[in-house]
Design a protein around this motif. Structure first.
Motif, PDB file in Angstrom:
ATOM      1  N   SER A   1       3.781   1.385  -0.592  1.00 17.64           N
ATOM      2  CA  SER A   1       2.545   1.260   0.170  1.00 17.64           C
ATOM      3  C   SER A   1       1.979   2.623   0.540  1.00 17.64           C
ATOM      4  CB  SER A   1       2.765   0.418   1.432  1.00 17.64           C
ATOM      5  OG  SER A   1       3.724   1.010   2.286  1.00 17.64           O
ATOM      6  N   MET A   2       0.647   2.674   0.624  1.00 22.42           N
ATOM      7  CA  MET A   2      -0.054   3.908   0.990  1.00 22.42           C
ATOM      8  C   MET A   2      -1.336   3.532   1.725  1.00 22.42           C
ATOM      9  SD  MET A   2      -0.843   4.405  -2.945  1.00 22.42           S
ATOM     10  CE  MET A   2       0.603   3.361  -3.155  1.00 22.42           C
ATOM     11  N   LYS A   3      -2.013   4.518   2.284  1.00 22.49           N
ATOM     12  CA  LYS A   3      -3.200   4.265   3.102  1.00 22.49           C
ATOM     13  C   LYS A   3      -4.297   3.600   2.288  1.00 22.49           C
ATOM     14  CE  LYS A   3      -5.839   6.581   6.747  1.00 22.49           C
ATOM     15  NZ  LYS A   3      -6.045   7.868   7.453  1.00 22.49           N
ATOM     16  N   LYS A   4      -5.005   2.670   2.897  1.00 19.96           N
ATOM     17  CA  LYS A   4      -6.123   2.000   2.249  1.00 19.96           C
ATOM     18  C   LYS A   4      -7.107   3.025   1.691  1.00 19.96           C
ATOM     19  CE  LYS A   4      -6.070  -2.592   2.538  1.00 19.96           C
ATOM     20  NZ  LYS A   4      -6.231  -3.435   1.333  1.00 19.96           N
ATOM     21  N   GLY A   5      -7.488   2.837   0.436  1.00 16.46           N
ATOM     22  CA  GLY A   5      -8.483   3.704  -0.181  1.00 16.46           C
ATOM     23  C   GLY A   5      -7.933   4.943  -0.851  1.00 16.46           C
ATOM     24  N   ASN A   6      -6.628   5.177  -0.753  1.00 13.50           N
ATOM     25  CA  ASN A   6      -6.042   6.357  -1.400  1.00 13.50           C
ATOM     26  C   ASN A   6      -5.781   6.038  -2.870  1.00 13.50           C
ATOM     27  OD1 ASN A   6      -4.774   8.725  -2.125  1.00 13.50           O
ATOM     28  ND2 ASN A   6      -3.265   8.677  -0.468  1.00 13.50           N
ATOM     29  N   THR A   7      -6.863   5.891  -3.632  1.00 16.99           N
ATOM     30  CA  THR A   7      -6.743   5.492  -5.033  1.00 16.99           C
ATOM     31  C   THR A   7      -6.125   6.589  -5.887  1.00 16.99           C
ATOM     32  OG1 THR A   7      -9.035   6.201  -5.397  1.00 16.99           O
ATOM     33  CG2 THR A   7      -8.667   3.873  -4.927  1.00 16.99           C
ATOM     34  N   ALA A   8      -6.288   7.848  -5.485  1.00 14.65           N
ATOM     35  CA  ALA A   8      -5.691   8.937  -6.257  1.00 14.65           C
ATOM     36  C   ALA A   8      -4.180   8.812  -6.284  1.00 14.65           C
ATOM     37  CB  ALA A   8      -6.107  10.288  -5.665  1.00 14.65           C
ATOM     38  N   LEU A   9      -3.579   8.587  -5.107  1.00  8.85           N
ATOM     39  CA  LEU A   9      -2.131   8.458  -5.046  1.00  8.85           C
ATOM     40  C   LEU A   9      -1.672   7.159  -5.705  1.00  8.85           C
ATOM     41  CD1 LEU A   9       0.558   9.569  -4.127  1.00  8.85           C
ATOM     42  CD2 LEU A   9       0.183   8.536  -1.879  1.00  8.85           C
ATOM     43  N   LYS A  10      -2.400   6.087  -5.465  1.00  8.19           N
ATOM     44  CA  LYS A  10      -2.045   4.801  -6.066  1.00  8.19           C
ATOM     45  C   LYS A  10      -2.045   4.892  -7.591  1.00  8.19           C
ATOM     46  CE  LYS A  10      -3.516  -0.054  -6.240  1.00  8.19           C
ATOM     47  NZ  LYS A  10      -4.463  -1.043  -5.684  1.00  8.19           N
ATOM     48  N   ASP A  11      -3.085   5.465  -8.156  1.00  7.00           N
ATOM     49  CA  ASP A  11      -3.169   5.596  -9.614  1.00  7.00           C
ATOM     50  C   ASP A  11      -2.068   6.493 -10.153  1.00  7.00           C
ATOM     51  OD1 ASP A  11      -5.364   3.954  -9.588  1.00  7.00           O
ATOM     52  OD2 ASP A  11      -6.836   5.560  -9.861  1.00  7.00           O
ATOM     53  N   ALA A  12      -1.784   7.570  -9.424  1.00  2.03           N
ATOM     54  CA  ALA A  12      -0.754   8.507  -9.871  1.00  2.03           C
ATOM     55  C   ALA A  12       0.622   7.843  -9.877  1.00  2.03           C
ATOM     56  CB  ALA A  12      -0.746   9.741  -8.977  1.00  2.03           C
ATOM     57  N   ILE A  13       0.930   7.090  -8.823  1.00  2.00           N
ATOM     58  CA  ILE A  13       2.224   6.393  -8.751  1.00  2.00           C
ATOM     59  C   ILE A  13       2.327   5.343  -9.845  1.00  2.00           C
ATOM     60  CG2 ILE A  13       3.593   4.786  -7.365  1.00  2.00           C
ATOM     61  CD1 ILE A  13       2.718   6.351  -4.885  1.00  2.00           C
ATOM     62  N   ASN A  14       1.234   4.603 -10.061  1.00  2.00           N
ATOM     63  CA  ASN A  14       1.259   3.572 -11.097  1.00  2.00           C
ATOM     64  C   ASN A  14       1.453   4.172 -12.489  1.00  2.00           C
ATOM     65  OD1 ASN A  14       1.040   1.383  -9.382  1.00  2.00           O
ATOM     66  ND2 ASN A  14      -1.186   1.261  -9.522  1.00  2.00           N
ATOM     67  N   GLU A  15       0.934   5.370 -12.705  1.00  2.00           N
ATOM     68  CA  GLU A  15       1.151   6.053 -13.989  1.00  2.00           C
ATOM     69  C   GLU A  15       2.639   6.320 -14.203  1.00  2.00           C
ATOM     70  OE1 GLU A  15      -0.656   7.298 -16.591  1.00  2.00           O
ATOM     71  OE2 GLU A  15      -2.507   6.306 -15.976  1.00  2.00           O
ATOM     72  N   VAL A  16       3.323   6.715 -13.132  1.00  2.00           N
ATOM     73  CA  VAL A  16       4.764   6.969 -13.238  1.00  2.00           C
ATOM     74  C   VAL A  16       5.509   5.658 -13.498  1.00  2.00           C
ATOM     75  CG1 VAL A  16       6.806   7.832 -12.052  1.00  2.00           C
ATOM     76  CG2 VAL A  16       4.615   8.983 -11.734  1.00  2.00           C
TER      77      VAL A  16
ATOM     78  N   VAL B   1      -2.581  -2.025   4.100  1.00  2.00           N
ATOM     79  CA  VAL B   1      -2.319  -0.859   3.253  1.00  2.00           C
ATOM     80  C   VAL B   1      -2.538  -1.241   1.797  1.00  2.00           C
ATOM     81  CG1 VAL B   1      -0.666   0.209   4.846  1.00  2.00           C
ATOM     82  CG2 VAL B   1       0.141  -1.443   3.127  1.00  2.00           C
ATOM     83  N   ASP B   2      -2.647  -0.236   0.940  1.00  2.00           N
ATOM     84  CA  ASP B   2      -2.688  -0.475  -0.501  1.00  2.00           C
ATOM     85  C   ASP B   2      -1.272  -0.408  -1.061  1.00  2.00           C
ATOM     86  OD1 ASP B   2      -5.402  -0.838  -0.649  1.00  2.00           O
ATOM     87  OD2 ASP B   2      -5.837   1.244  -1.205  1.00  2.00           O
TER      88      ASP B   2
END
Length: 307
Positions: free
Chosen positions: A267-282, A148-149
């Motif tokens: 953790s989130m699904k591999k390749g879900n960069t939209a969610l990863k970036d959004a969470i990291n912004e928070v 996972v990412d």
């Protein structure tokens, strides 16, 4: 902005898949006005939120956790302190992880839904798309990161040891002083897999399914010590006043762990960069002091002392 572009691309992909699926199963010209209105409302809400998605519903942040790992997360019977309903249950979840989920959901314009799963089912739920992410006190290990990412850390958890105040190990000042102890910890954690084998001649019992079970084992006398992280240990002291917490200071005499072992991520699904970036912004808007303040709040209201 990079974040907005990533979120827009992620949302566009989700909506495209959803519209294709609907078109393949029915003639849209036959849809009722009520159906059309509901569909338009859902799409409009998702578009307004600009929300990334992982589970097929861009209006909801679906978060998996054990709901049995205070102070990170736990189950309670009502919505006191801002607890969130558990999917498919009349119970509610709260704790540090739920606090973080609510902060992220609010920033993304999404409602939060909690899914209660056992520890070994968390990563498979993300990989299958049943949930958007896992917020459950997971260490960012290389093994997990292969599946996972992960977000940036949302907590930094140092390793401690719990024993009873009248234990032969109560005055231990290093891992070496734990030699020969009967020990256990929670299944599938670095506490059990990485830390316990570092104790010389330890009698390592089978791993416990949950953190509460680990604490019960210590309280019952089934073991001499358990190894866990500081928040779990601090919460345990509230529930079990006969326990004492041993902190070996992080030097040569302590358990040897890497940053990935003690950095806690989402953790989130591999390749879900939209969610990863959004969470990291928070997460980028928060400091270590913010994390510690939230954890202190979670410890102050956690229900272990009622068990």
């Amino acid at each position: 902005m990079k974040l907005k572009n990533a979120m827009a691309l992620g949302l566009a992909s989700v909506l495209a898949v959803g519209l294709t699926a609907c078109g393949s199963s029915a003639d849209t010209s036959a849809a009722s006005p009520a159906d059309s209105t509901a569909a338009e409302s859902t799409v409009a809400a998702a578009d307004a939120a600009g929300a990334p998605d992982g589970d097929g519903d861009p209006t909801t942040l679906t978060v998996a956790m054990e709901c049995a790992y205070a102070p990170y997360n736990w189950t309670q019977s009502d919505d006191s302190n801002g607890a969130v309903a558990i999917r498919g249950s009349s119970d509610y979840a709260y704790g540090y992880d739920v606090m973080m989920a609510k902060k992220i959901g609010e920033a993304l314009g999404q409602k939060v839904q909690i899914v209660k799963l056992d520890w070994d089912s968390l990563i498979p739920a993300v990989m299958s798309g049943d949930v958007d992410c896992v917020i459950a006190g997971q260490s960012i290990t290389a093994e997990r990161a292969a599946q996972v990412d992960f977000s940036d850390p949302y907590y930094y958890a140092s390793i401690i040891t719990l024993t009873k105040k009248d234990s032969a190990y109560a005055n231990a000042a290093s891992v070496a002083d734990l030699a020969g102890a009967t020990a256990t910890s929670q299944l599938g954690t670095i506490w059990y897999d990485t830390c316990l084998p570092q104790i010389e001649n330890a009698n390592i019992l089978p791993a416990q399914e949950t953190a509460p079970a680990m604490l019960v084992a210590l309280n019952s006398g089934a073991c001499d010590i358990v190894v866990t992280d500081r928040p779990t240990g601090q919460a345990a002291l509230v529930a079990y006043p006969d326990f004492t917490l041993l902190d070996f200071g992080g030097g040569d005499g302590d358990f040897q762990v890497s940053d990935e072992d003690i950095n806690i991520g989402i953790s989130m699904k591999k390749g879900n960069t939209a969610l990863k970036d959004a969470i990291n912004e928070v997460l980028a808007t928060m400091t270590t002091d913010d994390y510690n303040a939230l954890m202190d709040e979670a410890i102050s209201v956690q229900p272990l002392s009622d068990n």
